[in-house]
Enzyme design. Structure first.
Site, PDB file in Angstrom:
ATOM      1  N   HIS A  85      47.083  66.110  82.921  1.00 29.34           N
ATOM      2  CA  HIS A  85      47.291  64.677  82.670  1.00 29.34           C
ATOM      3  C   HIS A  85      46.040  63.874  83.042  1.00 29.34           C
ATOM      4  O   HIS A  85      45.711  62.885  82.376  1.00 29.34           O
ATOM      5  CB  HIS A  85      48.482  64.173  83.490  1.00 29.34           C
ATOM      6  CG  HIS A  85      49.811  64.612  82.954  1.00 29.34           C
ATOM      7  ND1 HIS A  85      50.189  64.444  81.640  1.00 29.34           N
ATOM      8  CD2 HIS A  85      50.875  65.225  83.560  1.00 29.34           C
ATOM      9  CE1 HIS A  85      51.409  64.906  81.454  1.00 29.34           C
ATOM     10  NE2 HIS A  85      51.853  65.392  82.602  1.00 29.34           N
ATOM     11  N   HIS A  97      49.235  71.476  85.860  1.00 28.56           N
ATOM     12  CA  HIS A  97      49.920  70.558  84.930  1.00 28.56           C
ATOM     13  C   HIS A  97      49.473  69.116  85.183  1.00 28.56           C
ATOM     14  O   HIS A  97      49.160  68.372  84.246  1.00 28.56           O
ATOM     15  CB  HIS A  97      51.429  70.712  85.129  1.00 28.56           C
ATOM     16  CG  HIS A  97      52.268  69.728  84.372  1.00 28.56           C
ATOM     17  ND1 HIS A  97      52.965  70.054  83.231  1.00 28.56           N
ATOM     18  CD2 HIS A  97      52.541  68.406  84.609  1.00 28.56           C
ATOM     19  CE1 HIS A  97      53.616  68.982  82.795  1.00 28.56           C
ATOM     20  NE2 HIS A  97      53.381  67.970  83.615  1.00 28.56           N
ATOM     21  N   GLU A  98      49.427  68.715  86.454  1.00 28.05           N
ATOM     22  CA  GLU A  98      49.027  67.341  86.778  1.00 28.05           C
ATOM     23  C   GLU A  98      47.548  67.104  86.471  1.00 28.05           C
ATOM     24  O   GLU A  98      47.169  66.018  86.026  1.00 28.05           O
ATOM     25  CB  GLU A  98      49.330  67.039  88.247  1.00 28.05           C
ATOM     26  CG  GLU A  98      50.814  67.088  88.604  1.00 28.05           C
ATOM     27  CD  GLU A  98      51.671  66.246  87.680  1.00 28.05           C
ATOM     28  OE1 GLU A  98      51.214  65.165  87.257  1.00 28.05           O
ATOM     29  OE2 GLU A  98      52.799  66.659  87.376  1.00 28.05           O
ATOM     30  N   GLU A 129      54.016  66.037  77.828  1.00 28.75           N
ATOM     31  CA  GLU A 129      54.497  67.043  78.779  1.00 28.75           C
ATOM     32  C   GLU A 129      54.334  68.445  78.216  1.00 28.75           C
ATOM     33  O   GLU A 129      53.955  69.375  78.934  1.00 28.75           O
ATOM     34  CB  GLU A 129      55.966  66.770  79.136  1.00 28.75           C
ATOM     35  CG  GLU A 129      56.194  65.528  79.972  1.00 28.75           C
ATOM     36  CD  GLU A 129      55.392  65.535  81.260  1.00 28.75           C
ATOM     37  OE1 GLU A 129      55.363  66.571  81.950  1.00 28.75           O
ATOM     38  OE2 GLU A 129      54.773  64.498  81.565  1.00 28.75           O
TER      39      GLU A 129
END
Length: 639
Positions: free
Chosen positions: A177, A173-174, A257
């Site tokens: 980003h 997930h990070e 998100e």
């Protein structure tokens, strides 16, 4: 969404955010100017008449006040931007994070480092610094401006409450980003919002000064009341502007998100990983709320909300239930038992199943180039498994050396020393006069495992060593750079890969000056000719084939290219890259296609060619998963 589309979208989004926040600043300036101008007139004394209001609204006074407000907001944003200029490490330290010891014996910390290393190598980017926040909440973040200044922070609660697959989902997930350009937007938002907040802070200071009984030079009653009113008005206006900025920030953050959650599933092919992490977070009694004093300022960076929001409008993250249902549509609403702080059982991720096609690009002239370009910024489960296998194949002595500052320097020296025996001997003698004795002893210890280094293992080892090298003191860093320059100067036949790895080390430690992206392919014929000729000759003995490959690409790029037959010097390649990094984002895809075609014009991409292509692509800001693996997929029809 591919890497180039995501980057373009991120830049457009940044422009819209700046425009919206700019409108908020304009309104703020107008209201503040009127308030301050009225206060100035009242402080001068005189009756409360229409004439006083008329004097307050004079264009000259309003213009002067507006100029001051603009300077205050601009200066506030600039100061915060400069504070954050060093990248993600500043954010991590502001939140109380500590850089993880790369030689840690803690099982949870070791697992976290391994997951970040696997994901970075699978993504084709240097391993970022990893920070641990000693906080019982379950949370994580990625921060930075560019790929070479990224820091990833994870809380103690996350590494102890989540199992390996769940923590891998959070790390994926990070990385989404990072690869989608969100972290750059996030830090710019922090700076812009801080500038708006400064107006409110000035108002609070005025209220505090007036309330503490400080005497004014003007008449006590009227002047004191005017200052109190001015302070209150500035506080209201400043915090109202901050609220508007936070509403804009929250609306954008919520959508990013959802995208990051979906990307985590795409990267890992395991929806239960990120979905399970979200369920554990929902069940955790402490949730994601951070204890750090600066937590609210960076709320839009986190995996979970991190702070308590007054309403859904200002919430930077969607409700956890909505996020869980997005990745686990069949979720029945049940949650696991509230987690306790524990050491997770060692687990092996399930063998990923082969995926479908990742698409191609119409400019590609070969299946291998199409597969390579389609993978930029889109690491798959196969890439992560491939990275894990590559790390497992590295000699344990070299793997451990990459995580210790003295040994990491020796490891890099050994990798960058040339293959020619006379070069290596001259370089070794030079190191004896410049390097520290402890580093030289480590180099002797590593001689045997370095001699058995397999093709394709140099790049991952350097990527692993970068976090340890970033921890060098200023004096150690200066000595290290001097040694690197000496090694390159003594190289008899410095190949393109050696130059690329050397560049990776330097840029990975100190970063590179950010250049404006204002050049087009048509402006860069000379640098393009040099770079593409170098790539075409890499691993290719037949010069005519290399020349033919470059000439074919001239029509694809629409640029007149001249094949450079002589091997380029390191300084020449540095010159070329200094110009190519200014290429506009829209034209980086065709450049990467051309680079890939040059490397694979003989029908294959060997490990050294894959390493060279990956380093050059990373220098251009295009993180490239294993080109060698993508080539293998293209040959078997799976990419």
């Amino acid at each position: 969404m591919d890497f180039f589309t995501a980057q373009d979208r991120a830049r457009r989004l940044t422009g819209r955010l700046v425009l919206l926040l700019g409108l908020a600043v304009v309104v703020l300036i107008v209201v503040t100017s009127v308030v301050v101008a009225i206060a100035v007139v009242l402080l001068d004394g005189g009756p409360y008449t229409g004439a006083a209001l008329e004097r307050a609204l004079q264009s000259r006074l309003l213009l002067a006040v507006a100029t001051v407000v603009i300077l205050v907001v601009g200066l506030g944003s600039l100061v915060r931007h400069l504070q954050l200029r060093a990248g993600g490490s500043v954010v991590a330290e502001a939140l109380g994070g500590r850089p993880l010891n790369l030689e840690t014996r803690d099982v949870n910390e070791r697992q976290l480092i391994n997951l970040v290393e696997e994901m970075a190598i699978a993504s084709g980017m240097p391993v970022p610094l990893v920070y641990l926040l000693e906080d019982p909440a379950i949370n994580a973040f990625a921060a930075g401006h560019e790929l070479d200044d990224v820091a990833i922070g994870v809380t103690r609660g996350a590494i102890e409450a989540l199992d390996r697959d769940q923590l891998q989902g959070v790390i994926a997930h990070e990385f989404s980003h990072i690869l989608h350009g969100d972290m750059r937007i996030n830090l710019r938002l922090v700076a812009l919002l801080h500038g708006i907040l400064v107006i409110g802070l000035i108002g609070r200071m005025l209220l505090h000064a007036s309330g503490s009984g400080r005497r004014m030079r003007s008449r006590r009653g009227r002047g004191h009341a005017a200052v109190l009113g001015l302070g209150a008005a500035l506080m209201v206006v400043g915090y109202a502007g901050t609220l508007c900025g936070n509403l804009i920030k929250a609306a954008v953050s919520r959508q990013r998100e959802f995208l990051a959650d979906a990307s985590a599933v795409q990267y890992t092919r395991n929806p239960e990983g990120i979905g399970g992490a979200l369920k554990v977070l929902a069940a955790h009694r402490l949730g994601s709320r951070l204890l750090a004093s600066h937590a609210a300022e960076f709320s839009h960076l986190y995996f979970g909300s991190g702070v308590r929001s007054l309403s859904r409008l200002t919430a930077t993250h969607p409700p956890l239930e909505a996020r869980i249902r997005q990745v686990l549509p069949s979720w029945d609403g049940s949650l696991p038992p509230p987690p306790t702080i524990r050491v997770p059982r060692p687990q092996q991720s399930a063998t990923p199943t082969p995926g479908g096609a990742q698409g191609s690009t119409p400019q590609a002239s070969g299946a291998l180039a199409a597969a390579v370009v389609a993978s930029v910024g889109r690491p798959s489960a196969e890439d992560i498994a491939h990275a894990r296998r590559r790390l497992g194949e590295i000699d344990e002595r070299l793997f451990e050396a990459a995580h210790e500052p003295f040994a990491a320097r020796a490891l890099v020296y050994g990798i960058l020393m040339g293959a020619d025996p006379s070069s290596r001997e001259a370089q070794r003698q030079a190191l004896k006069g410049q390097a520290l004795p402890e580093v030289l002893r480590e180099l002797e210890v590593l001689d045997a495992p370095l001699s058995g280094l397999a093709p394709g293992q140099r790049l991952p080892l350097i990527e692993l060593a970068l976090p340890a090298l970033r921890q060098l003191s200023a004096a150690q860093h200066a000595r290290f750079q001097a040694c690197l320059r000496r090694l390159m100067a003594l190289e008899i036949r410095a190949g393109a890969l050696q130059w690329a790895l050397h560049r990776l080390v330097i840029q990975g430690i100190q970063g590179e000056r950010r250049a404006r992206r204002d050049r087009h392919l048509a402006d860069l014929a000379g640098p393009l000719s040099l770079l593409l000729s170098t790539l075409a000759r890499a691993g290719q003995q037949d010069e005519e084939q290399a020349r033919s490959a470059v000439e074919r690409l001239a029509s694809v790029l629409g640029v007149t290219l001249d094949f450079v037959s002589e091997p380029a010097l390191a300084s020449d390649l540095d010159w070329a890259m200094a110009r190519l990094v200014r290429l506009v984002q829209a034209e980086r895809r065709p450049l990467l296609v051309a680079m890939s075609c040059c490397v694979e014009h003989d029908g294959r991409i060997d490990p050294e060619e894959a390493e060279l292509l990956s380093v050059v692509a990373w220098t251009l800001g295009c993180p490239l998963p294993s080109a060698e693996r993508s080539a293998g997929q293209a040959e078997t029809g799976t990419a």
